[in-house]
Design an enzyme around this catalytic site. Structure first.
Site, PDB file in Angstrom:
ATOM      1  N   ASP A 191      -0.110  -0.353  -4.719  1.00 52.10           N
ATOM      2  CA  ASP A 191      -1.510  -0.144  -4.825  1.00 52.10           C
ATOM      3  C   ASP A 191      -1.926   1.345  -4.304  1.00 52.10           C
ATOM      4  OD1 ASP A 191      -4.346   0.366  -4.824  1.00 52.10           O
ATOM      5  OD2 ASP A 191      -4.741  -1.523  -3.370  1.00 52.10           O
TER       6      ASP A 191
ATOM      7  N   GLU B  68      -1.501  -0.498  -9.174  1.00 55.55           N
ATOM      8  CA  GLU B  68      -2.734  -0.617  -8.986  1.00 55.55           C
ATOM      9  C   GLU B  68      -3.443   0.812  -8.741  1.00 55.55           C
ATOM     10  OE1 GLU B  68      -5.879  -2.957  -6.250  1.00 55.55           O
ATOM     11  OE2 GLU B  68      -4.059  -3.947  -6.742  1.00 55.55           O
TER      12      GLU B  68
ATOM     13  N   ASP C 283      -8.564  -1.183 -10.196  1.00 54.64           N
ATOM     14  CA  ASP C 283      -9.483  -2.045  -9.058  1.00 54.64           C
ATOM     15  C   ASP C 283     -10.734  -1.143  -8.869  1.00 54.64           C
ATOM     16  OD1 ASP C 283     -10.600  -2.915  -6.996  1.00 54.64           O
ATOM     17  OD2 ASP C 283      -8.986  -2.484  -5.646  1.00 54.64           O
TER      18      ASP C 283
ATOM     19  N   LYS D  46     -12.890  -8.037  -7.425  1.00 53.60           N
ATOM     20  CA  LYS D  46     -13.250  -8.687  -6.241  1.00 53.60           C
ATOM     21  C   LYS D  46     -14.841  -9.244  -6.463  1.00 53.60           C
ATOM     22  CE  LYS D  46     -10.545  -5.387  -3.461  1.00 53.60           C
ATOM     23  NZ  LYS D  46      -9.881  -4.818  -4.437  1.00 53.60           N
TER      24      LYS D  46
ATOM     25  N   LYS E 258       0.894  -1.179   0.151  1.00 54.96           N
ATOM     26  CA  LYS E 258      -0.030  -0.088   0.014  1.00 54.96           C
ATOM     27  C   LYS E 258       0.839   1.400  -0.024  1.00 54.96           C
ATOM     28  CE  LYS E 258      -4.158  -1.628   0.230  1.00 54.96           C
ATOM     29  NZ  LYS E 258      -5.050  -1.447  -0.999  1.00 54.96           N
TER      30      LYS E 258
END
Length: 331
Positions: free
Chosen positions: A138, A164, A190, A214, A107
């Site tokens: 991400d 991402e 995403d 997801k 992250k």
């Protein structure tokens, strides 16, 4: 078909599970689980999501609990480690929780932190993984186009697998992709997929090289398989900080995809200090098995959400069930 609300409520349990470390701004993960004819399922949209978004998560949960899953092509799924925006001295400890994982998602762009913090964290991940490890970062859409270009150029020295969601806006995402093309670092989408009114738009606009999907936010396993067929882009199946029940849903999706070129983000049971089961879907040798999960009754009792939160979730379930019934999606 849409089961009656009473069938969902009959086994519904609301949980409040502690995390190992703060993640996505929360320290506990709330989730509602229930049992259908096909097994246990999970309904766990984040608390800040409105009913119009949460209803899609319920459609996925009902599909998994009331219908058999599509045929699978693999019985285990390679997964990545997930490194929250922790200080560098905690990186090795976090990675140690993901046994055998060769890939780490890190992250970055955390509120209150600087690019220098991201560089230090990613450098430490590279040190721990070694030159053969794979690193993806991400940003959760937190950068502007210029910030993204600078950050990707700076972090590129650590041999990134992909970046991402560097920006939220699709046009910005496409612009960043063009600007960093010379670096050979793919751009993954995403939020631009799971929170979009039309998930196909990412592929149509050429905004990404990879789709991170997801299963709950996209409405279920079959919905994502259709998306894969229509976009033709490689997919990474990831979690929404699910319990092992939700991770099982994601694992069944990953197992059903025709191609699976990347390690999946389904190892996040390691971020839970307490899962719903005594046999969680933790990474072993870098993989998790494809199987159904049954909760431990003792956990359901011990980590039951307070009455106020339980009532809030049951009311949310009822409202979303009503929206599904009105839409006719599951008839």
């Amino acid at each position: 078909m849409l089961p009656p609300l009473d069938d969902l409520l009959a086994t519904a349990r609301v949980l409040s599970l502690p995390l190992v470390t703060r993640f996505r701004g929360i320290e506990t993960r709330e989730a509602l689980v229930f049992e259908g004819p096909a097994g246990w399922s999970e309904f766990s949209p984040f608390a800040e999501y409105g009913d119009d978004e949460a209803v899609t998560w319920l459609a996925a949960a009902i599909e998994f609990g009331w219908h058999e899953t599509p045929p699978t092509r693999r019985d285990s799924i390679r997964v990545n480690a997930t490194v929250p925006a922790v200080p560098t001295d905690q990186v090795a400890q976090v990675l140690a929780r993901f046994a055998g994982c060769r890939t780490a998602k890190v992250k970055v762009a955390e509120t209150g932190q600087r690019l220098a913090d991201d560089v230090a964290r990613v450098r430490e991940v590279r040190r721990v993984l070694g030159p053969g490890g794979r690193i993806r970062v991400d940003a959760n859409g937190a950068w502007s186009v210029d910030e993204a270009e600078i950050a990707i150029r700076t972090l590129g020295e650590f041999d990134l697998e992909y970046v991402e969601q560097p920006c939220l806006d699709l046009a910005d995402l496409a612009e960043v992709r063009q600007r960093v093309r010379y670096l050979g670092i793919p751009i993954a989408a995403d939020e631009s997929v799971r929170r979009a009114s039309d998930p196909l738009e990412v592929a149509r606009t050429g905004s990404a090289d990879v789709l991170v999907v997801k299963v709950q936010p996209l409405g279920g396993i079959r919905a994502v398989l259709k998306l894969a067929d229509r976009t033709g882009l490689p997919m990474v199946v990831s979690s929404a900080l699910d319990t092992s029940i939700g991770l099982s849903m994601g694992a069944h999706l990953a197992a059903a995809l025709p191609e699976l070129d990347y390690d999946c983000g389904l190892g996040t049971a390691s971020l839970l200090a307490q899962d719903v089961t005594a046999d969680p879907l933790l990474a072993t040798g870098g993989s998790i098995p494809v199987r159904r999960v049954t909760p431990d009754p003792r956990v359901l009792d011990r980590f039951a959400a307070p009455a106020e939160r339980r009532d809030w979730w049951l009311s949310r379930l009822a409202r979303c069930h009503g929206l599904l019934a009105a839409s006719g999606r599951l008839e």
